[in-house]
Write a protein that holds these residues in place. Structure first.
Motif, short mmCIF file in Angstrom:
data_model
loop_
_atom_site.label_atom_id
_atom_site.label_comp_id
_atom_site.label_asym_id
_atom_site.label_seq_id
_atom_site.Cartn_x
_atom_site.Cartn_y
_atom_site.Cartn_z
N MET A 1 -1.71 4.09 -10.58
CA MET A 1 -1.42 2.51 -9.96
C MET A 1 -0.22 2.45 -9.93
SD MET A 1 -3.54 0.17 -9.39
CE MET A 1 -3.90 -1.40 -9.71
N LYS A 2 0.75 3.04 -10.51
CA LYS A 2 2.15 2.98 -10.55
C LYS A 2 2.82 3.43 -9.30
CE LYS A 2 5.88 1.16 -13.30
NZ LYS A 2 5.85 -0.26 -13.62
N LYS A 3 1.98 4.43 -9.01
CA LYS A 3 2.54 5.34 -7.88
C LYS A 3 2.31 4.61 -6.49
CE LYS A 3 1.33 9.90 -7.51
NZ LYS A 3 0.44 10.89 -7.12
N GLU A 4 1.22 3.83 -6.56
CA GLU A 4 0.89 3.23 -5.41
C GLU A 4 2.07 1.71 -5.19
OE1 GLU A 4 -1.20 3.99 -2.90
OE2 GLU A 4 -1.47 5.60 -4.21
N GLU A 5 2.39 1.27 -6.02
CA GLU A 5 3.50 0.21 -6.30
C GLU A 5 4.82 0.73 -5.76
OE1 GLU A 5 3.55 -1.52 -10.08
OE2 GLU A 5 1.33 -2.14 -10.06
N PHE A 6 4.99 1.98 -6.35
CA PHE A 6 6.34 2.69 -5.89
C PHE A 6 6.40 2.98 -4.36
CE2 PHE A 6 8.76 6.56 -5.26
CZ PHE A 6 10.08 6.22 -5.40
#
Length: 132
Positions: A1-6
């Motif tokens: 999930m954090k990767k998509e935000e990045f």
């Protein structure tokens, strides 16, 4: 999930790509900074805001050139303006223009082989062999 935000953060701040391409930073370091500090931390000022300031400065110089001409600029302003020119993009644009001009020249050339009359075929006499 954090990767998509990045990924969204990088899409919103494409200047980060230049730092990776020039080997000043890596995606791993950027991701770690994003994971630790988030999007709104002043740590990003070194990578995002300074570029925006230079863009504003470049646009100001371009507007000044448009109004006063290049003679109205100081030497340092001219040098700064040339530093901000994307030479790879300029070279690619010139290459594209050259290709377009080549195509236009090909269309505008008249094919001389079509306009000259063809020689009529003269068959060799049957009784002649090799240069008899």
């Amino acid at each position: 999930m954090k990767k998509e935000e990045f990924k969204k953060f990088v899409k919103n701040n494409p200047k980060l790509i230049n730092y990776v391409k020039s080997n000043e930073m890596t995606w791993q370091k950027f991701y770690e900074m994003y994971d630790l500090y988030g999007e709104d931390n002043p740590v990003w000022d070194n990578y995002i805001k300074t570029d925006k300031n230079s863009e504003i400065e470049t646009n100001d110089n371009l507007n000044k050139v448009a109004k006063t001409g290049i003679a109205g600029l100081t030497l340092s302003e001219v040098v700064n303006w040339f530093k901000n020119v994307d030479l790879d993009g300029l070279q690619e644009s010139i290459g594209n223009v050259q290709r377009v001009l080549g195509v236009v020249q090909d269309f505008s050339k008249k094919d001389t082989s079509k306009t000259t009359p063809k020689e009529t075929y003269k068959p060799r006499p049957l009784y002649k062999h090799f240069e008899d």
